[in-house]
Design a protein around this motif. Structure first.
Motif, PDB file in Angstrom:
ATOM      1  N   ASP A 283     -15.880  19.760  21.797  1.00 62.23           N
ATOM      2  CA  ASP A 283     -17.238  19.423  22.221  1.00 62.23           C
ATOM      3  C   ASP A 283     -18.301  20.031  21.310  1.00 62.23           C
ATOM      4  O   ASP A 283     -19.353  20.468  21.772  1.00 62.23           O
ATOM      5  N   ALA A 284     -18.011  20.074  19.985  1.00 65.25           N
ATOM      6  CA  ALA A 284     -18.954  20.723  19.066  1.00 65.25           C
ATOM      7  C   ALA A 284     -20.268  19.943  18.990  1.00 65.25           C
ATOM      8  O   ALA A 284     -20.287  18.717  19.034  1.00 65.25           O
ATOM      9  N   ASP A 285     -21.372  20.690  18.880  1.00 66.71           N
ATOM     10  CA  ASP A 285     -22.684  20.051  18.753  1.00 66.71           C
ATOM     11  C   ASP A 285     -22.866  19.463  17.360  1.00 66.71           C
ATOM     12  O   ASP A 285     -23.432  18.403  17.179  1.00 66.71           O
TER      13      ASP A 285
ATOM     14  N   LEU B 180     -18.839  23.379  15.149  1.00 60.07           N
ATOM     15  CA  LEU B 180     -17.413  23.069  15.103  1.00 60.07           C
ATOM     16  C   LEU B 180     -16.648  24.151  14.333  1.00 60.07           C
ATOM     17  O   LEU B 180     -15.636  24.659  14.793  1.00 60.07           O
ATOM     18  N   TYR B 181     -17.181  24.512  13.153  1.00 57.37           N
ATOM     19  CA  TYR B 181     -16.546  25.555  12.348  1.00 57.37           C
ATOM     20  C   TYR B 181     -16.471  26.863  13.126  1.00 57.37           C
ATOM     21  O   TYR B 181     -15.428  27.485  13.241  1.00 57.37           O
ATOM     22  N   MET B 182     -17.627  27.270  13.635  1.00 55.11           N
ATOM     23  CA  MET B 182     -17.725  28.619  14.177  1.00 55.11           C
ATOM     24  C   MET B 182     -16.873  28.770  15.436  1.00 55.11           C
ATOM     25  O   MET B 182     -16.148  29.754  15.579  1.00 55.11           O
TER      26      MET B 182
ATOM     27  N   ASP C 279     -10.509  25.133   9.335  1.00 53.72           N
ATOM     28  CA  ASP C 279     -11.879  24.890   9.774  1.00 53.72           C
ATOM     29  C   ASP C 279     -11.973  23.835  10.875  1.00 53.72           C
ATOM     30  O   ASP C 279     -13.059  23.489  11.314  1.00 53.72           O
ATOM     31  N   GLY C 280     -10.830  23.316  11.311  1.00 51.88           N
ATOM     32  CA  GLY C 280     -10.852  22.320  12.384  1.00 51.88           C
ATOM     33  C   GLY C 280     -11.207  20.916  11.922  1.00 51.88           C
ATOM     34  O   GLY C 280     -11.310  20.008  12.734  1.00 51.88           O
TER      35      GLY C 280
ATOM     36  N   THR D  77     -24.074   9.089  13.913  1.00 52.79           N
ATOM     37  CA  THR D  77     -23.378   9.488  15.133  1.00 52.79           C
ATOM     38  C   THR D  77     -22.130  10.299  14.803  1.00 52.79           C
ATOM     39  O   THR D  77     -21.731  11.175  15.537  1.00 52.79           O
ATOM     40  N   HIS D  78     -21.500   9.986  13.684  1.00 54.38           N
ATOM     41  CA  HIS D  78     -20.348  10.756  13.254  1.00 54.38           C
ATOM     42  C   HIS D  78     -20.144  10.571  11.760  1.00 54.38           C
ATOM     43  O   HIS D  78     -20.777   9.710  11.138  1.00 54.38           O
TER      44      HIS D  78
END
Lengths: 522, 500
Positions: free
Chosen positions: B339-341, B346-348, B329-330, A181-182
């Motif tokens: 809300d990255a998938d 997330l990076y992009m 890179d966050g 999940t993470h």
């Protein structure tokens, strides 16, 4: 996978194997480019600083000691040490890489062009079907005395880089990313000095690969460069393997196997991969160039990523550091620091301590074991090296194995073992008694002398004392004495038993035998 | 409200005034903030003001004086700090959205050395995002305006650092110079801007743009102030493997020895550059005459490979930048899309949303130049050009002690005037070769241009670690020209007269 399946495949195909071995330099106190301590485990993200976290503006400063260790590793494996070398940036995005590039080396590694000689004996010899049971046709040399063979594996290079952090995937099975999940990242390991050794594709069998890795580990341990724990990941072995029909010279398509966390896994994963590739070729399919993950539980590899997903690492010279220019005299001074390496140690055990090659090889390969052995021999005396070796490779090894512990964790110290050997060799206790004492001292940690004392098991070897008991036994049994003297020499066992009983088992059987034989014939 | 006019005082005079009890360090800080209050709404030199830090530092100076202690060399001197330098207690945003909320957790070496020397950290200065630009128009938080003409740019990327000194909001400031980012805004705002020799000042804690090119340096109203600041921030640093162990000279002591016997070379082929303004070219020639009048031996020299500087720089700089900026890179800090998938998303998206267009352009350029199959043609060639430029400079310094060029081909331009990147890049034509070679150079005000009334700058280039000679030449020129520029905006506020 059955062993004979591998043998059958190797009849028709030749495997070409190269290894990439990453070893964390645990001998340095601090990380590769910052002052954070090098250690295993611990509360996540507690051994970190702006540098190893890749915070904005932080800069790497190279660890001189780590570079020295790498040069020593190169010297110990017959590498050429570069007089001019440099770090490069290897660039790819991954959450365990704080800077999203790894400071590594590219075309100017510290060490290159090395060699490692590997001996294969026992069951592994059969994997070299081309050698016909250990007799070398070309390449590997036969080792006449024990049916094994010796082969030389080239070392392409050894370079230095920084280790990454560790990802922890939460919610999936067994910490893997699938189904998670993470993910969490622990940067404690990030920036640990990491040596990467790349071998030439000179390895032909899974057994040779295992021996190569084991030999390398024994050298690293002798140097003291790393604790080489495959379990904790301070030594990690990846294998590149391809196969080709016997007689062909063109290389086949390779796969890279990762996650081999023990020498057994290394062997079994490569064996699995050879057979898997052969099955593909036999079925008329192609081998796909990809990275595969070894699952030691399921005993199989599975695809991790294909070549199409391979990165363009965009290497370029690390501008935060100036290139390194090494003085040949500095390299020579490091060479003088090289300790005795396992091969030399084995030779010494054979010539100076008269150990058999097999025993000498076993004792010298494991650095901790060699240190224990030498310490015990220093106390017991060189003349008693053989019984010390026998105890170590026999009862002590069995005990460690049964308890699942390493030598340094055992209660048995070199001094205790030396004392035990002394008691036996001096005839103070019998071999049988010694085994009891050994068991007792391994459990209690008490000195063997004290145990013998406490148990009152001291063996009587004193000839006069034994003579007086024998005299009594002979006087008490005139009929048997007469029969013996008349030729019934088989009665010796009866007399030994009687004397032993009289001495409550503490008589030295050898001396009793001598005295009885002499007095009965007198 | 105190009434110290920081435009009328040098840093040395500020310290002296405090030492002799004319005013307190606290009054100096108050004056700086009063000036900021009056002018920075329009100028926008600062992204963040740090009065808590500044007044705490001022109080330390005032207590030290009260205790009779000897004051450090920059005691009570108000200083602006470019927002790409870390300082605990401040955000370090690099004028980028991606670091909009980033709080420093450690101090940049040069900044802490400046503060140890007694300087008061007034605030963090605006800049082009990640130092990519020559106008501060690339700041994610709005541009800085030139105090000489609010319709014009102050130069960049250290535009805020230049403008705050020009407008008397601070006596000195720190900037960083990768291809001219101190000297060009220095020239455009009538301030002295120094790029030290590569390795002279530690880079630890300045957010890297081009690691092999970056160097922190000071702005000041006078050469002497810049020399004082350089002394404070220079020297070896165990945290920067490229910092030099070369001893730090007492730079300010070298000043005042004049230009007698100095060998001064005009870089004639660079001066002939097509885009160079006629008046700017004339001023360089008259500067050479000034040096000759001071007893210098003036001659001409060529740097034939310098014409390739711009092209080489726009490979090497972006290549290093693309790598240095990868870390944003966050994942660990800075802006992250909520809300990255997955990690790639997330990076992009974090990067696409966090970086401005010029930053993205440089990352793309650099990534391309380092890619498999292009490396030799771009990065490899650029390094060869760089080697040639180094050789040219070496040869020139066998004959000359310092070299002269304009700092910029033209004076400050209007906002939006340079809409395509290439014409913007040309503004650094004279400064870039110096970064590629690693030499030191300073831009000193050389007069106001008669058509626009804007300041012009003379670039003086020195040999490696020859800052003493460089600053000596600059001080001799400064003294001979008697040009002490004060922007009209400041004159209107204070009633002071510019010029002599």
């Amino acid at each position: 996978m059955a062993k004979d399946r591998l043998a059958e495949v190797l009849e028709r195909y030749e495997a070409v194997i190269g290894l990439e071995i990453h070893t964390e330099i645990t001998a340095t106190n601090t990380k590769m480019f910052c002052g954070c301590p090098v250690a295993f485990g611990g509360e996540p993200n507690t051994r970190v600083c702006p540098v190893c976290l890749g915070l904005p503006g932080a800069l790497p400063v190279p660890n001189q000691a780590a570079i020295e260790w790498t040069v020593l590793a190169g010297l110990a494996t017959d590498c050429d040490i570069a007089l001019w070398s440099q770090f490069h940036r290897k660039q790819y995005f991954y959450p365990d890489m704080p800077k999203d590039y790894q400071i590594s080396q590219y075309d100017l590694p510290f060490c290159s062009g090395g060699l490692l000689e590997v001996e294969v004996d026992g069951d592994g010899v059969a994997q070299r079907v081309d050698l016909g049971g250990g007799v070398a046709a070309v390449g590997p040399e036969a080792v006449a005395d024990d049916g094994g063979y010796r082969t030389t594996i080239g070392i392409t290079r050894i370079h230095l880089e920084e280790d990454t952090g560790k990802m922890v995937h939460v919610g999936g099975s067994e910490g893997r990313i699938a189904g998670a999940t993470h993910s969490l990242v622990d940067f404690n390991r990030a920036g640990t000095p990491l040596m990467e050794l790349v071998s030439e594709p000179d390895i032909r069998t899974p057994e040779e690969a295992r021996r190569f890795a084991q030999k390398l580990r024994s050298i690293w341990l002798a140097l003291g460069v790393s604790d080489c724990s495959m379990e904790e990941g301070s030594m990690r072995v990846d294998g590149n393997v391809s196969i080709r029909r016997r007689g062909e010279s063109e290389l086949g398509t390779k796969s890279e196997v990762k996650n081999m966390n023990s020498f057994k896994s290394l062997h079994d994963a490569l064996a699995y991969e050879i057979v898997r590739q052969a099955d593909l070729l036999d079925a008329g399919d192609r081998v796909v160039q990809e990275t595969r993950h070894w699952d030691a539980g399921a005993k199989r590899t599975s695809a991790l990523r294909s070549k199409e997903e391979a990165h363009d690492y965009r290497y370029f010279p690390e501008p935060d550091m100036v290139p390194f220019s090494f003085d040949p005299e500095w390299i020579d001074s490091l060479a003088e620091r090289l300790p005795e390496l396992p091969d030399a140690r084995r030779a010494r055990y054979m010539t100076e301590l008269s150990l058999r090659k097999h025993d000498a090889g076993l004792l010298s390969a494991d650095f901790a074991q060699a240190c224990f052995f030498e310490e015990a021999v220093a106390i017991a005396g060189a003349a008693r090296a053989k019984p010390v070796a026998n105890w170590m490779l026999g009862d002590l090894a069995a005990l460690l194995n049964a308890e699942g512990i390493e030598l340094p964790e055992s209660r048995v110290s070199p001094a205790m073992l030396a004392e035990l050997v002394g008691l036996v060799e001096d005839g103070m206790i019998s071999g049988k008694q010694a085994k009891e004492v050994f068991g007792d001292m391994a459990a209690s940690g008490d000195a063997p002398g004290a145990i013998v004392e406490a148990r009152g098991m001291r063996q009587v070897s004193d000839t006069e004392a034994i003579e007086s008991v024998v005299r009594g036994v002979l006087e008490a049994n005139p009929v048997e004495v007469a029969s013996y003297r008349a030729g019934k020499t088989g009665l010796i066992g009866f007399f030994v038993g009687a004397v032993m009983r009289e001495m409550r088992g503490q008589g030295n059987p050898k001396v009793i035998n001598e005295v009885l034989t002499r007095m009965l014939s007198g | 409200m105190s009434t110290i006019d920081l435009s009328a005082l040098t840093a040395r005079e500020v310290r002296r005034g405090i030492a002799s009890g004319d005013f307190s360090a606290r009054e100096v800080a108050e004056s700086a903030y009063a000036r900021i209050e009056a002018l920075d709404g329009e100028v926008h030199a600062f992204l963040q003001l740090t009065p808590e830090l500044a007044f705490a530092a001022a109080d330390r100076v005032d207590r030290a004086r009260a205790a009779g202690e000897e004051l450090p060399p920059l005691a009570g001197v108000p200083a602006g700090i470019k927002d790409n330098m870390n300082l605990i207690g401040t955000r370090t945003t690099c004028a980028s959205r991606i670091l909009g909320n980033y709080e420093s957790v450690y101090d940049c070496t040069a900044v802490s050395r400046l503060l140890e020397a007694g300087a008061l950290p007034i605030g963090k200065c605006n800049m082009d995002e990640f130092a990519f630009g020559s106008s501060t128009e690339n700041s994610a938080y709005g541009p800085t305006r030139n105090p000489w003409d609010l319709e014009r740019v102050p130069g960049g990327s250290s535009g805020g650092s230049a403008a705050c000194v020009a407008a008397g909001m601070a006596s000195i400031s720190l900037g960083s110079d990768t291809g001219g980012s101190i000297r060009q805004p220095g020239a455009l705002t009538g301030t002295v801007g120094l790029k030290p020799t590569y390795g002279r000042v530690s880079r630890y804690g300045v957010v890297a743009f081009g690691s092999s090119l970056d160097q922190i340096g000071p702005f000041g109203k006078t050469v002497d102030d810049v020399a004082l600041a350089l002394e404070a921030i220079s020297g070896a640093d165990v945290m920067d493997a490229t910092s030099s162990v070369e001893p730090v000279d007492p730079y300010s002591e070298a000043l005042g020895r004049g230009a007698q016997g100095l060998r001064v070379g005009i870089v004639s082929d660079m001066l002939a550059m097509e885009g160079c303004g006629e008046e700017i070219r004339r001023v360089v020639n008259s500067s050479a005459e000034t040096f000759a009048a001071l007893g210098a031996e003036v001659g001409e020299v060529e740097l034939p490979s310098a014409q390739h500087g711009l092209a080489a720089y726009y490979i090497i700089g972006p290549a290093e930048a693309s790598s240095n900026l990868a870390r944003f890179d966050g994942i660990r800090y800075g802006r992250r899309v909520p809300d990255a998938d997955d990690v790639l998303d997330l990076y992009m998206r974090s990067r696409a949303e966090g970086f401005g267009p010029e930053t993205i352009r440089r990352i793309m350029l650099g990534t391309y130049a380092l890619s498999a199959g292009y490396y030799d043609a771009y990065y490899g060639q650029a390094q060869k050009a760089r080697t040639r430029i180094i050789q040219d400079f070496r040869a020139a310094f066998e004959r000359f002690d310092v070299l002269l060029t304009p700092s910029t081909p033209e004076v400050a331009f209007r906002f939006g005037e340079k809409s395509d990147p290439y014409t913007m890049y040309l503004n650094d034509y004279y400064t870039i070769p110096v970064n590629l070679a690693g030499n030191c150079a300073v831009s000193v005000p050389s007069g106001l241009c008669t058509t626009a009334g804007m300041p012009m700058g003379l670039q003086i280039i020195g040999d490696y670690f020859a800052e003493s000679t460089l600053l000596r030449a600059a001080a001799a020129f400064e003294e001979a020209t008697h040009f002490e520029p004060v922007p009209p905006l400041v004159r209107a506020l204070t009633g002071t007269e510019g010029g002599e």
